[in-house]
Design a protein around this motif. Structure first.
Motif, short mmCIF file in Angstrom:
data_model
loop_
_atom_site.label_atom_id
_atom_site.label_comp_id
_atom_site.label_asym_id
_atom_site.label_seq_id
_atom_site.Cartn_x
_atom_site.Cartn_y
_atom_site.Cartn_z
N LEU A 1 0.81 -1.22 0.00
CA LEU A 1 0.00 0.00 0.00
C LEU A 1 0.84 1.27 0.00
O LEU A 1 0.56 2.19 -0.75
CB LEU A 1 -0.96 0.00 1.20
N ASP A 2 1.86 1.34 0.83
CA ASP A 2 2.64 2.58 0.91
C ASP A 2 3.29 2.93 -0.43
O ASP A 2 3.30 4.09 -0.84
CB ASP A 2 3.68 2.53 2.04
N GLU A 3 3.77 1.94 -1.16
CA GLU A 3 4.34 2.20 -2.48
C GLU A 3 3.25 2.56 -3.49
O GLU A 3 3.47 3.43 -4.35
CB GLU A 3 5.12 0.98 -2.98
N LEU A 4 2.12 1.92 -3.39
CA LEU A 4 1.02 2.21 -4.29
C LEU A 4 0.57 3.66 -4.16
O LEU A 4 0.33 4.35 -5.15
CB LEU A 4 -0.17 1.27 -4.00
N LEU A 5 0.48 4.14 -2.92
CA LEU A 5 0.03 5.50 -2.68
C LEU A 5 1.02 6.56 -3.15
O LEU A 5 0.66 7.71 -3.34
CB LEU A 5 -0.29 5.69 -1.19
N GLN A 6 2.28 6.17 -3.33
CA GLN A 6 3.30 7.10 -3.82
C GLN A 6 3.28 7.23 -5.34
O GLN A 6 3.86 8.15 -5.88
CB GLN A 6 4.68 6.65 -3.36
#
Length: 174
Positions: free
Chosen positions: A167-172
């Motif tokens: 998720l954290d990479e997706l949101l970036q």
């Protein structure tokens, strides 16, 4: 009635299927573009495949959404969480009806569906199972930052299993 949530992206509404979506899905399943999804097939078989999308929500508590273009209200395809019998693990799946390719809809919808899987449905990881000859879907997975993890036997051929970013990479991503 099921309480299937809807989500939005910039240009798309991810919503429950409705009866009017069957006609474009029947045309999709009659076309060669449906081969990675079990087609081409008859109208009667297309109805059974179409009904499975809503049934998946009943059996798994999640499933695919119909994709509607917000600017026109047109049905453009499907995308969402998918885990039928025989799949290695839950996946994010997408398919566009003929005439809707090349507009970025699949990437946009898959990004939003993946975000919903993580945030709203508690998934920790996700894959996409993509037939080796489905170049367009490979490109979508790569645009989402997914990487090939393995190759498996799939529907009489082979497929690559892509692992999606957390998720954290997706949101970036933009």
């Amino acid at each position: 009635m099921l309480n299937i949530p809807s989500f939005e992206s910039n240009r798309l509404l991810l919503r429950p299927f409705k009866p009017a979506d069957f006609e474009p899905m029947a045309q999709f399943f009659a076309s060669e573009v449906s081969r990675p999804y079990g087609g081409p097939c008859s109208r009667e078989e297309a109805w059974r495949k179409f009904a499975v999308y809503s049934g998946h929500w009943v059996l798994r508590g999640y499933g695919p959404w119909a994709l509607e273009a917000k600017d026109s209200g047109a049905f453009v395809g499907l995308c969402g969480m998918w885990f039928p019998e025989g799949f290695p693990e839950p996946e994010i799946s997408w398919a566009l009806i003929p005439g809707q390719h090349g507009k970025g809809y699949a990437t946009e919808a898959a990004r939003r569906a993946l975000q919903a899987a993580y945030v709203d449905f508690g998934w920790k990881t996700a894959v996409s199972v993509i037939a080796t000859d489905n170049a367009a879907s490979h490109a979508v997975a790569q645009r989402l930052g997914a990487n090939v993890e393995t190759r498996i036997a799939f529907r009489g051929g082979q497929a690559d299993v892509y692992r999606h970013v957390p998720l954290d990479e997706l949101l970036q991503q933009k």
